[in-house]
Motif scaffolding. Structure first.
Motif, mmCIF file in Angstrom:
data_model
loop_
_atom_site.group_PDB
_atom_site.id
_atom_site.type_symbol
_atom_site.label_atom_id
_atom_site.label_comp_id
_atom_site.label_asym_id
_atom_site.label_seq_id
_atom_site.Cartn_x
_atom_site.Cartn_y
_atom_site.Cartn_z
ATOM 1 N N PHE A 86 -35.559 37.041 -2.527
ATOM 2 C CA PHE A 86 -36.300 38.267 -2.773
ATOM 3 C C PHE A 86 -37.614 37.964 -3.500
ATOM 4 N N ALA A 87 -37.544 37.117 -4.537
ATOM 5 C CA ALA A 87 -38.751 36.744 -5.273
ATOM 6 C C ALA A 87 -39.721 35.988 -4.378
ATOM 7 N N LEU A 88 -39.189 35.117 -3.531
ATOM 8 C CA LEU A 88 -40.023 34.341 -2.615
ATOM 9 C C LEU A 88 -40.744 35.262 -1.626
ATOM 10 N N THR A 89 -40.017 36.233 -1.095
ATOM 11 C CA THR A 89 -40.620 37.178 -0.149
ATOM 12 C C THR A 89 -41.725 37.993 -0.810
ATOM 13 N N CYS A 90 -41.465 38.481 -2.015
ATOM 14 C CA CYS A 90 -42.487 39.241 -2.741
ATOM 15 C C CYS A 90 -43.714 38.383 -3.021
ATOM 16 N N ALA A 91 -43.489 37.107 -3.373
ATOM 17 C CA ALA A 91 -44.605 36.210 -3.673
ATOM 18 C C ALA A 91 -45.435 35.931 -2.424
ATOM 19 N N VAL A 92 -44.782 35.813 -1.267
ATOM 20 C CA VAL A 92 -45.515 35.596 -0.021
ATOM 21 C C VAL A 92 -46.375 36.818 0.291
ATOM 22 N N LEU A 93 -45.811 38.011 0.105
ATOM 23 C CA LEU A 93 -46.574 39.234 0.344
ATOM 24 C C LEU A 93 -47.735 39.378 -0.638
ATOM 25 N N LEU A 94 -47.607 38.758 -1.805
ATOM 26 C CA LEU A 94 -48.670 38.818 -2.807
ATOM 27 C C LEU A 94 -49.736 37.750 -2.580
ATOM 28 N N VAL A 95 -49.304 36.544 -2.169
ATOM 29 C CA VAL A 95 -50.257 35.442 -2.064
ATOM 30 C C VAL A 95 -51.227 35.625 -0.906
ATOM 31 N N VAL A 96 -50.822 36.336 0.122
ATOM 32 C CA VAL A 96 -51.724 36.530 1.268
ATOM 33 C C VAL A 96 -52.967 37.323 0.868
ATOM 34 N N PRO A 97 -52.840 38.516 0.265
ATOM 35 C CA PRO A 97 -54.057 39.209 -0.161
ATOM 36 C C PRO A 97 -54.817 38.472 -1.266
ATOM 37 N N LEU A 98 -54.093 37.775 -2.125
ATOM 38 C CA LEU A 98 -54.772 36.990 -3.159
ATOM 39 C C LEU A 98 -55.640 35.901 -2.518
ATOM 40 N N ALA A 99 -55.079 35.193 -1.535
ATOM 41 C CA ALA A 99 -55.830 34.134 -0.864
ATOM 42 C C ALA A 99 -57.041 34.690 -0.143
ATOM 43 N N VAL A 100 -56.858 35.807 0.571
ATOM 44 C CA VAL A 100 -57.959 36.410 1.317
ATOM 45 C C VAL A 100 -59.035 36.938 0.373
ATOM 46 N N ALA A 101 -58.638 37.351 -0.826
ATOM 47 C CA ALA A 101 -59.614 37.830 -1.802
ATOM 48 C C ALA A 101 -60.602 36.746 -2.203
ATOM 49 N N ASN A 102 -60.232 35.475 -2.011
ATOM 50 C CA ASN A 102 -61.139 34.366 -2.284
ATOM 51 C C ASN A 102 -62.178 34.185 -1.182
ATOM 52 N N GLY A 103 -62.022 34.905 -0.073
ATOM 53 C CA GLY A 103 -62.878 34.732 1.091
ATOM 54 C C GLY A 103 -62.022 34.328 2.278
ATOM 55 N N ARG A 104 -62.473 34.654 3.476
ATOM 56 C CA ARG A 104 -61.655 34.398 4.658
ATOM 57 C C ARG A 104 -61.388 32.909 4.875
#
Length: 232
Positions: A86-104
């Motif tokens: 569950f924590a891993l799934t939430c972290a994956v859903l969080l890291v995607v927008p975080l990564a994109v926020a750095n630029g495409r």
């Protein structure tokens, strides 16, 4: 004293490696002249990404760890696999927008290195090619920094080949150093990773010295390259 699930999750995330990696990338971003808010974004993105890798590693190795490392939360039974998933799934859903926020381009580079590290380690951990995902994923860190920006707007300036090559070499050094404490267990499991093969030929103490010197020289080379050719 009972330990809360939150603390157990932190332990299962390999917090020391996560903090060191996040601090190193954040420092590199600061030294390269990025604004403070972008440095913070890099720190948070890498911290979440490293937690994903830590949880994925403990989930895939929990049966092996039960034989050799029963002190770990997952292998010792104090933390349920479902909680980690569950924590891993939430972290994956969080890291995607975080990564994109750095630029495409920066986001694509970071998500690619996470995928390479997670899948590559799972498939090649016990093989002599175990170094490949480490070198490939580390080689993408300069791209993550070079293309990075804020609010989804990054740059199009690629990293220098020198920094990319040095980052890949650093991945090899880190792989050797982090593998050394578990080589006895790897040997008992019949694995043949590159660090184990080298240790059987040279001896663990010599490999420790060689890996330490190699990694130190690579870090020194990165510092020199940073002041001469630069990141981009």
């Amino acid at each position: 004293m009972p330990t809360t699930p939150a603390l157990l999750l932190v332990r299962a995330a390999h917090p020391r490696q996560a903090l060191v990696t996040a601090a190193a990338l954040g420092t590199a971003a600061a030294v390269s002249g990025r604004p403070l808010r972008e440095v913070g974004l890099v720190l948070v993105t890498v911290l979440v990404g490293q937690s994903i890798l830590g949880w994925a590693d403990d989930l895939s190795d929990r049966r092996r760890d039960a034989r050799h490392r029963p002190d770990k939360p997952l292998s010792g039974g104090t933390l349920e696999p479902g909680t980690v998933w569950f924590a891993l799934t939430c972290a994956v859903l969080l890291v995607v927008p975080l990564a994109v926020a750095n630029g495409r381009l920066a986001g694509a580079s970071y998500l690619a290195l996470l995928a390479i590290a997670a899948v590559g380690d799972r498939l090649l951990h016990a093989r002599t090619t175990s170094f490949a995902p480490w070198m490939a994923s580390f080689a993408l860190y300069p791209a993550f920094l070079a293309y990075g920006g804020w609010n989804g707007v990054g740059t199009t300036t690629p990293p220098t080949p020198v920094m990319t090559a040095l980052a890949a070499a650093l991945g090899l050094g880190v792989h050797l150093l982090t593998a050394l404490p578990g080589l006895v267990h790897d040997h008992e499991e019949g694995e043949r990773s590159l660090p184990l093969v080298l240790a059987l030929r040279t001896g663990t103490p010599r490999l420790l010295v060689a890996a330490g010197v190699f990694t130190g020289l690579v870090v020194l080379g990165m510092l020199v390259a940073g002041r001469t050719v630069g990141l981009t």
